[in-house]
Design an enzyme around this catalytic site. Structure first.
Site, PDB file in Angstrom:
ATOM      1  N   GLY A 211      37.132  54.720  28.239  1.00 22.65           N
ATOM      2  CA  GLY A 211      37.059  53.352  28.778  1.00 22.65           C
ATOM      3  C   GLY A 211      35.791  53.157  29.577  1.00 22.65           C
ATOM      4  O   GLY A 211      34.878  53.979  29.532  1.00 22.65           O
ATOM      5  N   ASN A 212      35.719  52.051  30.293  1.00 21.92           N
ATOM      6  CA  ASN A 212      34.550  51.786  31.134  1.00 21.92           C
ATOM      7  C   ASN A 212      34.994  51.171  32.456  1.00 21.92           C
ATOM      8  O   ASN A 212      36.178  50.951  32.676  1.00 21.92           O
ATOM      9  CB  ASN A 212      33.541  50.893  30.395  1.00 21.92           C
ATOM     10  CG  ASN A 212      34.142  49.557  30.028  1.00 21.92           C
ATOM     11  OD1 ASN A 212      34.566  48.793  30.897  1.00 21.92           O
ATOM     12  ND2 ASN A 212      34.222  49.270  28.741  1.00 21.92           N
ATOM     13  N   ARG A 213      34.035  50.880  33.318  1.00 20.97           N
ATOM     14  CA  ARG A 213      34.370  50.515  34.697  1.00 20.97           C
ATOM     15  C   ARG A 213      34.437  49.008  34.949  1.00 20.97           C
ATOM     16  O   ARG A 213      34.452  48.572  36.092  1.00 20.97           O
ATOM     17  CB  ARG A 213      33.349  51.162  35.650  1.00 20.97           C
ATOM     18  CG  ARG A 213      33.500  52.677  35.704  1.00 20.97           C
ATOM     19  CD  ARG A 213      32.353  53.326  36.442  1.00 20.97           C
ATOM     20  NE  ARG A 213      32.027  52.615  37.671  1.00 20.97           N
ATOM     21  CZ  ARG A 213      30.841  52.633  38.258  1.00 20.97           C
ATOM     22  NH1 ARG A 213      29.856  53.318  37.713  1.00 20.97           N
ATOM     23  NH2 ARG A 213      30.640  51.973  39.375  1.00 20.97           N
ATOM     24  N   SER A 214      34.517  48.218  33.893  1.00 20.12           N
ATOM     25  CA  SER A 214      34.581  46.771  34.109  1.00 20.12           C
ATOM     26  C   SER A 214      35.863  46.389  34.855  1.00 20.12           C
ATOM     27  O   SER A 214      36.938  46.881  34.542  1.00 20.12           O
ATOM     28  CB  SER A 214      34.539  46.055  32.757  1.00 20.12           C
ATOM     29  OG  SER A 214      34.911  44.707  32.921  1.00 20.12           O
ATOM     30  N   ALA A 278      33.868  43.857  28.542  1.00 25.70           N
ATOM     31  CA  ALA A 278      33.049  45.039  28.259  1.00 25.70           C
ATOM     32  C   ALA A 278      33.784  45.816  27.164  1.00 25.70           C
ATOM     33  O   ALA A 278      34.630  46.668  27.448  1.00 25.70           O
ATOM     34  CB  ALA A 278      32.894  45.879  29.520  1.00 25.70           C
TER      35      ALA A 278
END
Ligand code: CTP
Length: 404
Positions: A211-214, A278
């Site tokens: 995943g990502n940090r959005s 994102a």
């Protein structure tokens, strides 16, 4: 400041419930958001909280009686009813609901309500059995049929000590409904706007993901701003907590694949698409059915990744006639050059270029608009709420130009 509230006259009717103290906080929030707040208290409400509490917060006198106003040249309740941009009754007791439904006019609040042509919002708060009584349900039905917005009540701990339905709706829900009501007839009225928000999570196995940090803050702010301008908004949110927002259709889409499907389904009815999500560019080629286990001799793990659909590019290649598409560019370097490339490659009408990771999870942005004319217009360091407002105004203008 909340743009749709700025300079708007919110008449807040406060009635005799134990929840009156929450109305003080509501008045303060509205005042801080830029609204001109006029408070009308019923006699019963003044038994719980003194008018002075409101007066100190809204910096104007509180209306408590029709008869105080006889000295004025204008008739108070008619004037206030005429000047109101929205009338909010919070907390609304069983008694006021009944009187409003019947059209009685025996005090300052009920007379103002009758004289008022602005939208009305009612936030009931009372004991569960009172709320569920057929008489009250009937009156609420009458009010709704007249176009009154009814917010709550919510379930939870009640003043009686019992737990049940009857608590005043959370302040954010009341404020959101005020924003929704004020936005009616705005420059995006009768327009469908689809917004994506948050990051996606691509599962490796039942317990792990890439995943990502959005945080999703930007997308939620755009959805709320579009709602505040009168749009019918669909917010497709990724792997994040369900947004607590009113007047917006919510669709959960935690992976790139599900988000792609959701956007494609919503796009044909949309006048605008804002891809603030994102989206992960890659997903594991294989998603294990069971948790991936390590063995004593495991020294590493290689995961094969495959491309996810590029949702923005897909939407850009089949966008409905006249539809406006806004994408974002999250860049750690060469911000404007990369944004221009994305604008062209993905068929967007505008790219909001964002330096990352500086603005991930914050309330601020430092973006530039890169439009078809190729120019980059820096928006400066502003809040995400303000940036959302500018994006939505840009869309409204673009749609207007497309029409002419
Ligand atoms: N986007 C998308 N689908 C993807 C990846 C990105 O729709 N699979 C959208 C994003 O929502 C954003 C825009 O494309 O509006 C640009 O996203 P960004 O992450 O900045 O760039 P990428 O296209 O992923 O390219 P790169 O990672 O190479 O910078």
């Amino acid at each position: 400041m909340v743009p749709v509230l700025q300079g708007k006259r919110v008449v807040l009717g406060v009635t005799g419930s134990i929840a009156v103290y929450k109305a003080v906080a509501l008045a303060s929030t509205l005042y801080q958001a830029g609204a001109i707040v006029e408070v009308i208290m019923t006699e019963a409400a003044t038994r719980f909280v003194a008018p002075l509490s409101f007066q100190a917060i809204i910096h104007r006198p509180v209306h408590t009686s029709m008869w105080n106003l006889l000295a004025e040249t204008e008739i108070g309740h008619v004037t206030l009813g005429r000047l109101a941009d929205v009338l909010v009754v919070a907390p609304a007791t069983a008694d006021i609901l009944t009187r409003l439904a019947l059209g009685l006019a025996d005090d300052f609040l009920t007379t103002t309500a009758l004289a008022c042509t602005a939208p009305m919002i009612i936030a009931p708060a009372m004991e569960t059995h009172m709320y569920q009584h057929p008489a009250i349900q009937g009156h609420l039905g009458v009010l709704k049929s007249r176009g009154v917005y009814v917010v709550g009540p919510e379930a939870g701990h009640l003043a009686s000590g019992a737990t049940g339905l009857g608590r005043l709706a959370a302040e954010e829900r009341i404020v959101d409904t005020i924003r929704l009501a004020l936005g009616r007839g705005g420059n995006l009225a009768r327009r469908g706007v689809v917004v994506t928000a948050g990051g996606t999570q691509e599962p490796l196995d039942p317990v792990r993901y890439i995943g990502n940090r959005s945080s999703g803050k930007m997308g939620v702010a755009v959805a709320e701003a579009a709602r505040d301008h009168g749009a019918q908004v669909t917010l497709i949110y990724g792997a994040m907590a369900q947004p607590q927002t009113t007047g917006v259709r919510l669709v959960s889409a935690p992976t790139a694949q599900t988000m792609h499907a959701a956007v494609m389904e919503a796009l044909p009815q949309a006048h605008a698409l804002v891809m603030a999500a994102a989206v992960a560019d890659f997903q594991p080629a294989i998603q294990a059915d069971q948790k991936i286990k390590k063995k004593a001799d495991t020294i590493g793990l290689t995961v094969e990744l495959i491309r996810t659909p590029d949702i923005l590019a897909a939407a850009g290649s089949c966008k409905p006639v006249g539809c406006v598409i806004v994408g974002f560019a999250a860049e750690t370097e060469n911000l404007i050059a990369n944004a221009r490339q994305k604008l062209e490659q993905k068929g967007a009408d505008l790219i909001v270029a964002n330096p990352v990771p500086a603005t991930f999870g914050t309330d601020e942005s430092d973006a530039a608009f890169v439009g078809k004319e190729g120019e980059a217009k820096s928006q400066g360091r502003i809040s995400k709420v303000e940036l959302a407002e500018r994006i939505v105004n840009w869309i409204a203008l673009e749609l207007l130009q497309n029409e002419n």
